[in-house]
Motif scaffolding. Structure first.
Motif, PDB file in Angstrom:
ATOM      1  N   THR A  80     -37.205  -9.004-146.927  1.00  0.00           N
ATOM      2  CA  THR A  80     -36.364  -9.390-148.061  1.00  0.00           C
ATOM      3  C   THR A  80     -36.419 -10.885-148.302  1.00  0.00           C
ATOM      4  O   THR A  80     -36.470 -11.350-149.448  1.00  0.00           O
ATOM      5  CB  THR A  80     -34.914  -8.948-147.803  1.00  0.00           C
ATOM      6  OG1 THR A  80     -34.877  -7.532-147.635  1.00  0.00           O
ATOM      7  CG2 THR A  80     -34.007  -9.346-148.959  1.00  0.00           C
ATOM      8  N   LEU A  81     -36.410 -11.665-147.220  1.00  0.00           N
ATOM      9  CA  LEU A  81     -36.491 -13.116-147.357  1.00  0.00           C
ATOM     10  C   LEU A  81     -37.802 -13.533-147.993  1.00  0.00           C
ATOM     11  O   LEU A  81     -37.854 -14.420-148.851  1.00  0.00           O
ATOM     12  CB  LEU A  81     -36.333 -13.779-145.987  1.00  0.00           C
ATOM     13  CG  LEU A  81     -36.192 -15.297-145.965  1.00  0.00           C
ATOM     14  CD1 LEU A  81     -34.914 -15.721-146.675  1.00  0.00           C
ATOM     15  CD2 LEU A  81     -36.195 -15.809-144.529  1.00  0.00           C
ATOM     16  N   GLY A  82     -38.905 -12.869-147.608  1.00  0.00           N
ATOM     17  CA  GLY A  82     -40.184 -13.166-148.229  1.00  0.00           C
ATOM     18  C   GLY A  82     -40.193 -12.828-149.713  1.00  0.00           C
ATOM     19  O   GLY A  82     -40.757 -13.566-150.528  1.00  0.00           O
ATOM     20  N   ALA A  83     -39.536 -11.718-150.076  1.00  0.00           N
ATOM     21  CA  ALA A  83     -39.455 -11.354-151.497  1.00  0.00           C
ATOM     22  C   ALA A  83     -38.683 -12.400-152.286  1.00  0.00           C
ATOM     23  O   ALA A  83     -39.037 -12.717-153.431  1.00  0.00           O
ATOM     24  CB  ALA A  83     -38.786  -9.987-151.642  1.00  0.00           C
ATOM     25  N   PHE A  84     -37.637 -12.968-151.675  1.00  0.00           N
ATOM     26  CA  PHE A  84     -36.866 -14.005-152.364  1.00  0.00           C
ATOM     27  C   PHE A  84     -37.715 -15.241-152.637  1.00  0.00           C
ATOM     28  O   PHE A  84     -37.722 -15.770-153.756  1.00  0.00           O
ATOM     29  CB  PHE A  84     -35.647 -14.389-151.535  1.00  0.00           C
ATOM     30  CG  PHE A  84     -35.036 -15.696-151.943  1.00  0.00           C
ATOM     31  CD1 PHE A  84     -34.298 -15.793-153.108  1.00  0.00           C
ATOM     32  CD2 PHE A  84     -35.210 -16.836-151.168  1.00  0.00           C
ATOM     33  CE1 PHE A  84     -33.742 -17.001-153.495  1.00  0.00           C
ATOM     34  CE2 PHE A  84     -34.656 -18.042-151.546  1.00  0.00           C
ATOM     35  CZ  PHE A  84     -33.918 -18.123-152.710  1.00  0.00           C
ATOM     36  N   VAL A  85     -38.429 -15.719-151.637  1.00  0.00           N
ATOM     37  CA  VAL A  85     -39.215 -16.943-151.811  1.00  0.00           C
ATOM     38  C   VAL A  85     -40.319 -16.720-152.839  1.00  0.00           C
ATOM     39  O   VAL A  85     -40.578 -17.582-153.692  1.00  0.00           O
ATOM     40  CB  VAL A  85     -39.787 -17.400-150.457  1.00  0.00           C
ATOM     41  CG1 VAL A  85     -40.714 -18.594-150.640  1.00  0.00           C
ATOM     42  CG2 VAL A  85     -38.663 -17.748-149.495  1.00  0.00           C
ATOM     43  N   ARG A  86     -40.968 -15.560-152.784  1.00  0.00           N
ATOM     44  CA  ARG A  86     -42.035 -15.288-153.761  1.00  0.00           C
ATOM     45  C   ARG A  86     -41.478 -15.202-155.178  1.00  0.00           C
ATOM     46  O   ARG A  86     -42.089 -15.710-156.128  1.00  0.00           O
ATOM     47  CB  ARG A  86     -42.752 -13.997-153.389  1.00  0.00           C
ATOM     48  CG  ARG A  86     -43.624 -14.110-152.148  1.00  0.00           C
ATOM     49  CD  ARG A  86     -44.484 -12.876-151.985  1.00  0.00           C
ATOM     50  NE  ARG A  86     -43.684 -11.691-151.718  1.00  0.00           N
ATOM     51  CZ  ARG A  86     -43.335 -11.282-150.502  1.00  0.00           C
ATOM     52  NH1 ARG A  86     -43.727 -11.971-149.426  1.00  0.00           N
ATOM     53  NH2 ARG A  86     -42.620 -10.184-150.334  1.00  0.00           N
ATOM     54  N   SER A  87     -40.316 -14.573-155.340  1.00  0.00           N
ATOM     55  CA  SER A  87     -39.727 -14.477-156.675  1.00  0.00           C
ATOM     56  C   SER A  87     -39.284 -15.841-157.181  1.00  0.00           C
ATOM     57  O   SER A  87     -39.449 -16.155-158.369  1.00  0.00           O
ATOM     58  CB  SER A  87     -38.530 -13.520-156.653  1.00  0.00           C
ATOM     59  OG  SER A  87     -37.497 -14.001-155.800  1.00  0.00           O
ATOM     60  N   GLN A  88     -38.755 -16.696-156.289  1.00  0.00           N
ATOM     61  CA  GLN A  88     -38.355 -18.031-156.698  1.00  0.00           C
ATOM     62  C   GLN A  88     -39.565 -18.853-157.127  1.00  0.00           C
ATOM     63  O   GLN A  88     -39.509 -19.615-158.103  1.00  0.00           O
ATOM     64  CB  GLN A  88     -37.619 -18.735-155.556  1.00  0.00           C
ATOM     65  CG  GLN A  88     -36.811 -19.944-155.965  1.00  0.00           C
ATOM     66  CD  GLN A  88     -35.581 -19.565-156.777  1.00  0.00           C
ATOM     67  OE1 GLN A  88     -35.113 -18.441-156.709  1.00  0.00           O
ATOM     68  NE2 GLN A  88     -35.087 -20.498-157.559  1.00  0.00           N
ATOM     69  N   ALA A  89     -40.683 -18.685-156.404  1.00  0.00           N
ATOM     70  CA  ALA A  89     -41.910 -19.385-156.786  1.00  0.00           C
ATOM     71  C   ALA A  89     -42.414 -18.910-158.147  1.00  0.00           C
ATOM     72  O   ALA A  89     -42.888 -19.708-158.960  1.00  0.00           O
ATOM     73  CB  ALA A  89     -42.980 -19.177-155.718  1.00  0.00           C
TER      74      ALA A  89
END
Length: 368
Positions: free
Chosen positions: A211-220
């Protein structure tokens, strides 16, 4: 008989309500204690959080290198060095063009001030030169009177910069160790925990990492959209330093609210001193439109899909986090809400589904 039965049911309902209220109160007290402890340990917790966020960006490359046969330490070292080079190149991409045109921009600022003075001296304001000079003298006197507070503010700013540098260094070291030893974490954690916790906690940790990885990718992705639209608008208007401003917009997207305001202010200022007031107002309008699209369309849609959160939950989480903890609260509000949702969904699965065979935790290199 019926009255006695109703009385029994009422007492049972009251006992249940009292028990649930006591449990909720205990959860609230424990949550407050955890938040207080995190606040006391913030100098360690914040670099840890930054290191985890950086690891989510760099882990796919490290995983690829490890699958190609590179030792974990060598793969982590190469990725860390590459990340430092990209970060330094990004800073140079912004700083070098700005420095090369600093003289032109300074002349534009002076010319802009002169135009403002001429505009103030004419109708409808009709402010004379003596009044403008008096206002400037008064401002200078106030600056001299508040020299002590300015020095204090400068010292505080230097301290903030120093703390930021220390945080960045610690985060980079933590990122290196996460890239190197991260896949060993879940098997180690499984060995340390007793009973069913040895299964539940690693599973929840793996889901939280994804989930944390999904957040960073979506923010990018949101930052990339902002940079593309704002950069296109600046290019159409002929504003200089389009590429540095687009890069600055992308980087600032990772710092909600203040980052967007800072990048927008820089773009408007450069448009003002180089192209004039009309183009500066057009740039401001473009930035406002793009930021509204980001806050109300791009970010909720992208993050809600990547994190499994409704768009309204994303908006409310950012608002609540900003009101409670300012910039840091806004930055961490969405991932914290997503992690809470992960834990809640897992608990709901365990409480609602019949007992199943424990899921084997395999060290695939996907988690930390």
């Amino acid at each position: 008989m019926s009255a006695r039965l109703n009385s029994t049911r009422t007492r049972a309902a009251l006992h249940t309500s009292a028990r649930v209220s006591g449990e909720l109160l205990l959860v609230a007290v424990m949550s407050a204690a955890v938040l207080w402890l995190v606040g006391r340990m913030w100098s360690v917790v914040w670099p840890l959080i930054v290191g985890l966020l950086l690891t989510t960006l760099t882990w796919p490359l490290a995983r690829l290198l490890r699958r190609r046969g590179l030792p974990p330490a060598l793969a982590a070292s190469l990725v860390t060095v590459l990340f430092l080079l990209v970060a330094a190149g990004t800073v140079a991409l912004i700083a070098v063009p700005v420095a090369s045109q600093s003289g032109e921009l300074a002349d534009g600022v002076v010319a802009g001030i002169d135009r403002l003075r001429e505009w103030a001296a004419g109708p409808p304001l009709n402010i004379g030169e003596d009044r403008i000079a008096g206002a400037l003298d008064s401002a200078a006197a106030r600056v001299q009177d508040s020299a002590g507070s300015i020095v204090t503010t400068a010292v505080t700013g230097v301290s903030t910069v120093f703390n930021g540098v220390i945080t960045a260094i610690l985060a980079l070291f933590l990122m290196f160790f996460f890239l190197k030893d991260g896949p060993r974490f879940l098997p180690w954690l499984e060995r340390q925990l007793p009973g069913r916790l040895a299964t539940d906690v690693p599973v929840v940790a793996a889901r939280c990492w994804n989930t944390l990885g999904a957040f960073v990718r979506s923010q990018a992705l949101v930052g990339l959209l902002d940079a593309a639209f704002i950069g296109l608008g600046l290019w159409i208007l002929g504003v200089p330093l389009v590429l540095p401003l687009a890069v600055l917009t992308f980087v600032s997207a990772f710092v909600p609210i203040v980052g967007a305001l800072f990048a927008g202010l820089v773009a408007v200022l450069i448009a003002l001193v180089s192209n004039g007031l009309t183009d500066a107002l057009l740039v401001l309008a473009i930035i406002v439109v793009v930021q509204q699209l980001e806050g109300n369309v791009f970010q909720p849609m992208i993050q809600s899909r990547g994190l499994g959160l409704h768009a309204a939950v994303v908006l409310l989480a950012v608002t609540l986090g900003g009101s409670l903890a300012g910039i840091v609260g806004s930055l961490l509000a969405v991932p914290v809400a997503a992690l809470i949702a992960v834990v809640w969904n897992y608990l709901r699965e365990q409480l609602s589904d019949p007992p199943q065979e424990p899921e084997p935790v395999v060290a695939t290199g996907e988690t930390h």
